[in-house]
Structures are given as C-alpha cells and as structure tokens.
Write a protein that holds these residues in place. Structure first.
Motif, short mmCIF file in Angstrom:
data_model
loop_
_atom_site.label_atom_id
_atom_site.label_comp_id
_atom_site.label_asym_id
_atom_site.label_seq_id
_atom_site.Cartn_x
_atom_site.Cartn_y
_atom_site.Cartn_z
N THR A 205 1.04 -1.43 0.33
CA THR A 205 0.30 -0.17 0.33
C THR A 205 1.10 1.25 0.02
OG1 THR A 205 -1.89 -1.25 0.84
CG2 THR A 205 -2.35 1.30 1.33
N LEU A 206 2.58 1.21 0.54
CA LEU A 206 2.67 2.04 0.84
C LEU A 206 3.78 2.65 -0.49
CD1 LEU A 206 4.20 4.77 2.90
CD2 LEU A 206 5.76 2.38 3.39
N LEU A 207 3.40 1.67 -1.07
CA LEU A 207 4.57 1.60 -2.11
C LEU A 207 3.97 2.21 -3.11
CD1 LEU A 207 6.59 1.28 -4.48
CD2 LEU A 207 5.69 -1.27 -4.68
N CYS A 208 2.34 1.96 -3.56
CA CYS A 208 1.49 1.98 -4.62
C CYS A 208 1.30 4.04 -4.18
CB CYS A 208 -0.20 2.26 -4.07
SG CYS A 208 0.30 -0.22 -5.03
N LEU A 209 1.62 4.42 -2.94
CA LEU A 209 0.75 5.90 -2.55
C LEU A 209 2.45 6.40 -2.21
CD1 LEU A 209 -0.45 5.26 0.62
CD2 LEU A 209 -1.69 5.64 -1.30
N LEU A 210 3.61 6.05 -2.83
CA LEU A 210 4.52 6.99 -2.93
C LEU A 210 4.71 6.53 -4.57
CD1 LEU A 210 7.61 5.27 -0.65
CD2 LEU A 210 7.05 7.68 -0.73
N VAL A 211 3.80 5.81 -5.16
CA VAL A 211 4.44 5.72 -6.88
C VAL A 211 2.91 7.23 -7.24
CG1 VAL A 211 4.19 4.64 -9.13
CG2 VAL A 211 5.35 3.58 -7.30
N SER A 212 2.23 7.23 -6.62
CA SER A 212 1.35 8.29 -7.15
C SER A 212 1.84 10.09 -6.73
CB SER A 212 -0.20 7.63 -6.43
OG SER A 212 -0.28 6.39 -6.38
N ALA A 213 1.84 9.98 -5.20
CA ALA A 213 2.49 11.03 -4.93
C ALA A 213 3.38 11.41 -5.93
CB ALA A 213 2.97 11.01 -3.62
N SER A 214 4.79 10.64 -6.59
CA SER A 214 5.61 11.19 -6.93
C SER A 214 5.53 10.98 -8.67
CB SER A 214 7.08 10.11 -7.11
OG SER A 214 7.10 9.34 -6.06
N THR A 216 2.93 12.29 -9.44
CA THR A 216 1.99 14.08 -9.03
C THR A 216 3.18 15.18 -8.78
OG1 THR A 216 0.22 12.89 -8.71
CG2 THR A 216 0.08 15.07 -7.94
N LEU A 217 4.40 14.88 -8.03
CA LEU A 217 4.96 16.07 -7.80
C LEU A 217 6.13 16.63 -9.09
CD1 LEU A 217 6.73 17.22 -6.04
CD2 LEU A 217 8.17 15.59 -5.61
N TYR A 218 5.99 14.73 -10.09
CA TYR A 218 6.77 15.35 -10.97
C TYR A 218 6.09 16.17 -12.09
CZ TYR A 218 8.11 12.90 -15.38
OH TYR A 218 8.63 13.01 -17.83
N ALA A 219 5.00 15.43 -12.48
CA ALA A 219 3.60 16.46 -13.55
C ALA A 219 3.73 17.91 -12.37
CB ALA A 219 2.50 16.10 -13.27
N SER A 220 4.01 18.88 -11.26
CA SER A 220 4.34 19.97 -10.82
C SER A 220 5.44 20.58 -11.39
CB SER A 220 3.74 19.39 -9.20
OG SER A 220 2.99 18.89 -8.94
N PRO A 306 -7.03 16.97 -6.51
CA PRO A 306 -7.72 16.12 -5.60
C PRO A 306 -7.93 14.60 -5.68
CG PRO A 306 -9.12 17.24 -7.56
CD PRO A 306 -7.30 17.56 -7.67
N LEU A 307 -8.18 13.92 -6.98
CA LEU A 307 -7.38 12.64 -7.43
C LEU A 307 -6.53 11.99 -6.02
CD1 LEU A 307 -8.66 10.05 -8.75
CD2 LEU A 307 -6.90 10.84 -10.75
N LEU A 308 -5.83 12.82 -5.92
CA LEU A 308 -4.42 12.18 -4.68
C LEU A 308 -4.49 12.10 -3.52
CD1 LEU A 308 -1.96 11.31 -4.96
CD2 LEU A 308 -0.78 13.05 -4.34
N ILE A 309 -5.28 13.26 -2.86
CA ILE A 309 -5.94 12.85 -2.25
C ILE A 309 -6.96 11.47 -1.36
CG2 ILE A 309 -7.65 14.32 0.00
CD1 ILE A 309 -6.20 16.89 -1.68
N ALA A 310 -8.20 11.51 -2.80
CA ALA A 310 -8.94 10.53 -2.61
C ALA A 310 -8.21 9.17 -2.81
CB ALA A 310 -9.87 10.73 -3.77
N TYR A 311 -7.30 8.74 -3.75
CA TYR A 311 -6.50 7.60 -3.68
C TYR A 311 -6.49 7.24 -2.05
CZ TYR A 311 -3.85 4.28 -5.22
OH TYR A 311 -2.98 2.96 -5.15
#
Length: 350
Positions: A205-214, A216-220, A306-311
């Motif tokens: 679960t932590l791996l999926c969250l890290l990939v999602s956050a990374s 998002t940060l990459y695109a930002s 908002p999609l990241l917060i929901a996920y």
C-alpha cells in the motif's frame, strides 16, 4: 558485548559514509569572475539560460539530423549587391553560395564545438556548431537540434523515454485494460490483490501511495518550475543533496520507491507461497504502473491533486479496515486477521 556490537557495525557505518561522500556533486567549477574574458562571460550567460555550452555532449535520437557546413546567411538586397560587388561577382551564380549539407545518423554522438547568434535569422537566431568527428562538423539551428538530440546521459535519456506523451497515452490504454482484466481474473480465483484482498503487509500500500505522490510531484515540477526541471534534464544527478529543494524531494521519493519495493517483495515472499506471491507482485506492479500514468497525466490538468487525496484516503481506509493483521498466532507466530484457528498450524487462538 557492547564493544563487539560496535565493532560489528563499524564496516556498515564506514560504507554509508563513503557512499554519501562519493555522491556529493561539487557543481561546475568556474574561474574567478575577475579573470574571465568576454567570450567566457558570454559562454556562462548562454549556459545559464540554455543549460548547455561548448563541450556539451549530445546523442542523435531522431532518424537523422541535417547540418550545414556554414550558417546560411539571409539574402541581401539586390541593389546592395549591385553597388558593392565587382562585375565578376555579379556574373557568378548565386547557387554557389548555398551551404552544403550532410546528415548525421541516429545514435551519432555529438559535441558542441561553437555557438553563434545571427539576429538576421527570423526562424532561430541561435546557431550551434556540432562535431561528430574531425571530418564531420556543421551548423544547425538550436530549435532543430534540440528536437533531434538528447543529452548523452542515461538519466536524461530515461527521462525522455518516460516523458513521451504518445508513449504515456499508449501505456495508459494498455495498462488499464491489462490490469482490469487481471483483477477480474484474480478475483475469480480468490487470489491476493493489493487494496482488495491484501496480505496484511503495509509495504505494498505504501509503495502505491509513493508512486502516486511521486508522479504528481513530477508533473507539478514540469508545470510550475520548468526551467528547474530543464536544468536537471541537462545536468542530472541522483544525489538529492546536490539539487534544489523541490528536485531533492523528488529524488528522495524515487529512492524511497526502490527501498519500499524491495521491502514489499521480501515481505510478500515471506507471507505467501511462491505461486501466490508471484501473482500478487505482478498485480502490484500493474497497479503501480496505473498510478504513475494516471497521476502524471491528470496532474497536468489539475485533476491529479484532488484525485491523489481521494486515492490516499481510499488506500488507507482499505488497509486499516480490511487488510491490517492485528493478531499473531501464539503457536507459530503467523499474523492473523481475527482470532480463531491458525491456517498454518491449526492452533486455536482465543
């Protein structure tokens, strides 16, 4: 006993110290500003805005790159030629003034030999002289060159590969279809799937969250700090302490993904049989791929936040509500979701 433990851990501490020391990037060293010539100052100014200068290495990534033996000069007014030129020059065909061209093939290695500014060029005033070897040299507009080359660095080429929009769209379609079909098949077999029928380990679960956050940060970074990202693209580093803060956080997240991925693989293999572990890890890799593609694309349209917060809320709710193993078998030590008969040893836990 305490001294023996310290002596045992000493090689690990020394290795860690050497590792961090070797990763330190001192940056580009330049001489004292008072000793610089005008050409050196111009080179530094160009490097600040364009992020490369003379001596920088590129590799051709397009099918070919056309270069000229000299920069084409825009045509001069006919009356000026008539006034200034000699009769013998007027009789000479103008086509003789056209530069000769040559093509550099894909994967050709180039070095920037010279840079010139031609204000009279309405297409692109920056001309770059590149050299593949002593005999193969020529000039090309910077805008044309940058579309056909990539920095001669494995990290930069890796960034190019994963930044291709067509590739992302294609991967998104293939991955979404494959993961949807895979989850459907695994659910029918009552197999383990992250977020749905998890193993009880928090690492997936932590791996999926890290990939999602990374992602998002990459695109930002690409949206709000494009020049910072461009400089990193031309001068990449995997040392987070030698980069600006925002890039340092991103590189730390990449290292964290690698570490958590290893922990997830190790924990999964210990908790499941080999066949179930392989299926589970394949599903985990597919879901991580979906997270990367979805969040790196949706963040460009501001939907990713908002999609990241929901996920994150969904993933944590699923883990703490359904997946977390709160008990341990008193006989064999296997984690248990509820009290009762242990599925491994058959002992009754009350």
């Amino acid at each position: 006993m305490r001294n023996n433990k310290l002596f045992t851990l000493l090689p690990f501490y020394l290795f860690t110290l050497i590792l961090f020391a070797s990763c330190y990037n001192h940056g580009q060293r330049t001489p004292d500003a008072w000793d610089l010539t005008k050409e050196q100052l111009d080179s530094i100014s160009f490097s600040t805005t364009h992020h490369y200068t003379q001596g920088y290495n590129f590799v051709v990534t397009a099918d070919s790159l056309v270069i000229y033996d000299l920069p084409p000069v825009p045509p001069i007014d006919a009356q000026t030629i008539a006034l200034d030129a000699q009769p013998s020059t007027l009789d000479a065909p103008i086509t003789n003034l056209k530069p000769q061209t040559s093509k550099l093939k894909r994967k050709s290695l180039l070095v920037v030999a010279d840079i010139d500014i031609l204000p009279q060029d309405s297409i692109d005033s920056v001309w770059v002289k590149v050299a593949a070897d002593q005999l193969t040299q020529g000039w090309v507009r910077e805008s044309e060159m940058l579309l056909a080359v990539s920095p001669d660095d494995s990290i930069s080429q890796f960034i190019d590969f994963f930044s291709d929009s067509h590739l992302l769209i294609f991967l998104a379609f293939i991955i979404l279809v494959s993961v949807a079909y895979g989850i459907y098949r695994l659910q029918r077999r009552n197999a383990y799937i992250v977020h749905f029928r998890d193993t009880g380990s928090f690492y997936p679960t932590l791996l999926c969250l890290l990939v999602s956050a990374s992602a998002t940060l990459y695109a930002s970074i690409q949206m709000f700090a494009p020049e910072t990202w461009r400089h990193f693209y031309y001068h990449p580093s995997l040392n987070p302490f030698a980069l600006p803060a925002i890039l340092g956080v991103f590189i730390i997240s990449v290292w964290a993904i690698l570490i958590i991925a290893l922990a997830a693989v190790d924990d999964t293999v210990r908790r499941l049989h080999l066949g179930d572990a392989v299926l589970y890890l394949c599903g985990l890799a597919g879901i991580c791929a979906v997270c990367y593609v979805v969040f790196s694309i949706t963040t460009l349209y501001y939907v990713g936040y908002p999609l990241l917060i929901a996920y994150i809320a969904f993933a944590l709710w699923r883990y703490f509500r359904f997946s977390r193993l709160r008990y341990v078998c008193g006989n064999c030590g296997k984690p248990l979701a509820d009290k009762g008969i242990c599925p491994r040893c058959g002992a009754k836990n009350t």
